[in-house]
Design a protein around this motif. Structure first.
Motif, PDB file in Angstrom:
ATOM      1  N   PHE A 356      44.225  17.810  46.329  1.00 47.06           N
ATOM      2  CA  PHE A 356      42.702  16.830  45.623  1.00 47.06           C
ATOM      3  C   PHE A 356      41.882  17.945  46.381  1.00 47.06           C
ATOM      4  N   ALA A 357      40.189  17.435  46.261  1.00 47.61           N
ATOM      5  CA  ALA A 357      39.235  17.479  46.941  1.00 47.61           C
ATOM      6  C   ALA A 357      38.110  16.411  46.386  1.00 47.61           C
ATOM      7  N   LYS A 360      30.853  15.183  48.971  1.00 42.25           N
ATOM      8  CA  LYS A 360      30.126  14.213  48.773  1.00 42.25           C
ATOM      9  C   LYS A 360      29.476  12.790  48.483  1.00 42.25           C
ATOM     10  N   CYS A 361      29.435  13.339  46.949  1.00 40.90           N
ATOM     11  CA  CYS A 361      29.210  12.117  45.779  1.00 40.90           C
ATOM     12  C   CYS A 361      30.033  11.408  45.472  1.00 40.90           C
ATOM     13  N   GLY A 362      31.139  11.412  45.734  1.00 42.21           N
ATOM     14  CA  GLY A 362      32.378  10.720  45.482  1.00 42.21           C
ATOM     15  C   GLY A 362      32.832  11.290  44.618  1.00 42.21           C
ATOM     16  N   ASN A 363      32.442  12.477  43.545  1.00 36.39           N
ATOM     17  CA  ASN A 363      34.114  12.867  42.386  1.00 36.39           C
ATOM     18  C   ASN A 363      35.105  13.453  43.101  1.00 36.39           C
ATOM     19  N   ILE A 364      36.367  13.262  42.700  1.00 33.62           N
ATOM     20  CA  ILE A 364      37.336  13.775  42.765  1.00 33.62           C
ATOM     21  C   ILE A 364      37.773  14.820  42.110  1.00 33.62           C
ATOM     22  N   TYR A 365      38.301  16.163  42.814  1.00 30.45           N
ATOM     23  CA  TYR A 365      38.936  16.832  41.894  1.00 30.45           C
ATOM     24  C   TYR A 365      41.040  17.262  41.775  1.00 30.45           C
ATOM     25  N   GLY A 390      47.380  16.160  49.873  1.00 30.32           N
ATOM     26  CA  GLY A 390      46.369  16.408  50.945  1.00 30.32           C
ATOM     27  C   GLY A 390      44.765  16.598  50.362  1.00 30.32           C
ATOM     28  N   ILE A 391      44.026  15.823  51.486  1.00 28.60           N
ATOM     29  CA  ILE A 391      42.808  15.524  50.119  1.00 28.60           C
ATOM     30  C   ILE A 391      41.799  15.852  51.358  1.00 28.60           C
ATOM     31  N   ILE A 410      38.613   8.846  48.582  1.00 28.75           N
ATOM     32  CA  ILE A 410      39.567   8.373  49.195  1.00 28.75           C
ATOM     33  C   ILE A 410      39.957   7.630  48.578  1.00 28.75           C
ATOM     34  N   ALA A 411      39.363   6.034  48.853  1.00 27.95           N
ATOM     35  CA  ALA A 411      40.299   5.152  49.206  1.00 27.95           C
ATOM     36  C   ALA A 411      41.013   4.904  47.352  1.00 27.95           C
ATOM     37  N   LYS A 412      39.799   5.264  46.626  1.00 27.79           N
ATOM     38  CA  LYS A 412      40.573   5.227  45.292  1.00 27.79           C
ATOM     39  C   LYS A 412      41.834   6.237  44.411  1.00 27.79           C
ATOM     40  N   LEU A 413      41.619   7.307  45.239  1.00 27.50           N
ATOM     41  CA  LEU A 413      42.584   7.732  44.835  1.00 27.50           C
ATOM     42  C   LEU A 413      44.262   8.156  45.497  1.00 27.50           C
TER      43      LEU A 413
END
Length: 483
Positions: A356-357, A360-365, A390-391, A410-413
């Motif tokens: 995952f990535a 800086k705006c908190g979007n998760i990919y 790995g994130i 990071i916490a949400k994911l």
């Protein structure tokens, strides 16, 4: 950190995770020295890579005839087709580059050259484990971390061996690795419908749950679906039914693709996952919104056709991409496509290295392909890729604090993904090292369930400033799980 709101959406489309594959596209031709590349040339839809060999450098004129040092290589100012990301690779994946790598880039349109920028040289710790099929493919190369430089059409490179390197027989610093070359990556065009922030969603708690947006421990949440989810994004969901639906859909896609099946689980792991899947453990965080590979425009034709899996997910390793912080959040998909091309085309990996990535705006990919709910085997933490994920947070956080939105993501994911495998974000776990340099192969290593890359390898990653925020991420992740 303030309490995080649990959000949820309805149904996903797993078809975006596995797209038809075609033969890899050839690398773009490189203009001859002194020949100007068209400044207004459009980016190729699927991206391209220019690979330029680095030659011996002297401090004198390039026309000098005196002998040159084997401890300096580079490329003098020259034109190139448009690119946005730069990295340096070499032939032997096991060789380390002890020294400095610096680049300058010329901005397309303005003709202005940047100052010299450093590339992170110790990047061999972001790799597949020794002995794995990915590592022994014969295609893997040594590489620096890539650097995002923005839209550019000129480049200059200098590589020098450093005093910290191993000593050779003559007592001097060892030469640089063989086959040094600079890779200039064009990310290609953005998807036709780039992902945008979704509409606000709510979770309606059952009776007895405080009105905080987070279900109480042991209390299931009732999901209110949102219609018309954003294109290219996996919606949010609090329960495991969505994960099961996606898992089934991805498994259906595996057979015709000839993909690698998930390895057989041990008895303990099978029982554990059965309990979690049955809903006996309530500690699964709400599913966050995840931009799919289709959403950020991954070219599925360049990766390996099959998928690779580990047996479970016991831990999450947090990284920074070390690509610099000079990107906007709207450019994050381009940064991801560039890193993806660099990992596959330049470094010789089977796919994007991280699972995952986060920008800086908190979007998760979504990172490496194979299904976001599955234990996909990555190439992110040498020696500890098995049974982990790995994130990567896009950026460099050695001297700059990571944005709060990225730490929250990071916490949400982790609350969701680790929860699917029954993991407590605030606990410890024992992993068996595959050989990392810091730990010998076969060593039992006790680590935090949410660890920094440096915990498994002697590296600065994920940067001192991000590493200091992992305690906050663990606490927030556990809270989202209802612990």
């Amino acid at each position: 950190m303030h309490a995080l709101l649990a959000t949820s959406i309805g149904v996903t489309c797993a078809a975006a995770l596995t797209l038809p594959l075609a033969a890899p596209a050839p690398a773009a031709p490189v203009p001859a020295p002194g020949a100007h590349a068209p400044a207004a040339s459009a980016a190729e839809p699927s991206g391209s890579t220019q690979s330029l060999p680095l030659r011996p450098l002297t401090e004198a004129s390039p026309r000098a005839t005196e002998s040159v040092s084997p401890l300096a290589r580079g490329l003098r100012q020259r034109d190139a087709h448009r690119f946005s990301l730069v990295g340096v690779v070499w032939d032997d994946a096991d060789a380390e580059l002890h020294g400095t790598v610096q680049v300058r880039a010329r901005a397309t349109g303005t003709g202005r050259w940047s100052g010299w920028q450093d590339l992170e040289t110790h990047n061999t710790d972001h790799a597949a484990d020794a002995g794995s099929a990915e590592r022994t493919s014969g295609r893997v190369r040594g590489s620096t971390a890539p650097l995002w430089v923005g839209d550019s059409d000129g480049v200059e490179v200098r590589v020098r061996s450093g005093d910290s390197g191993p000593q050779n027989r003559a007592g001097g610093t060892a030469p640089l690795p063989e086959g040094l070359r600079v890779e200039l990556v064009d990310p290609g065009d953005d998807p036709q419908q780039p992902p945008t922030a979704g509409d606000p969603v709510t979770v309606t708690p059952t009776t007895g749950t405080p009105a905080t947006g987070t279900p109480a421990v042991g209390t299931p949440a009732t999901v209110t679906p949102v219609t018309s989810p954003q294109p290219g994004a996996l919606p949010e969901a609090a329960g495991l039914s969505l994960a099961a639906a996606e898992s089934s859909a991805v498994n259906a896609d595996l057979a015709p693709l000839g993909a690698t099946e998930i390895p057989a689980l041990s008895k303990a792991e099978s029982e554990e996952q059965a309990v979690v899947a049955a809903g006996a453990k309530p500690f699964v965080g709400p599913r966050p919104r995840i931009v799919t590979r289709k959403g950020w425009g991954a070219d599925e034709s360049i990766r390996e056709r099959a998928f690779a899996y580990t047996t479970t997910v016991k831990a999450a390793f947090i990284h920074h991409s070390a690509t610099g912080n000079n990107y906007t959040c709207s450019q994050a998909p381009s940064v991801l496509r560039s890193i993806y091309r660099y990992h596959v085309k330049s470094s010789g990996w089977r796919d994007f290295g991280y699972n995952f990535a986060v920008d800086k705006c908190g979007n998760i990919y979504e990172g490496r392909a194979g299904g976001v709910t599955k234990p996909v085997l990555g190439a992110h933490t040498l020696g500890f890729n098995s049974k982990s994920m790995g994130i990567a947070v896009l950026g460099t956080y050695s001297a700059k604090n990571p944005p709060a939105a990225a730490v929250t993501a990071i916490a949400k994911l982790t609350a969701w993904k680790l929860g699917l495998f029954g993991r407590n974000p605030k606990s410890k776990v024992t992993l068996v090292s595959g050989g990392s340099g810091k730990y010998k192969k076969g060593a039992n290593v006790k680590l935090n369930v949410i660890s920094g890359h440096r915990d498994g390898f002697a590296t600065e990653c994920p940067g001192s400033r991000l590493y200091k925020k992992l305690g906050t991420a663990r606490t927030s992740s556990a809270r989202l799980q209802g612990r």
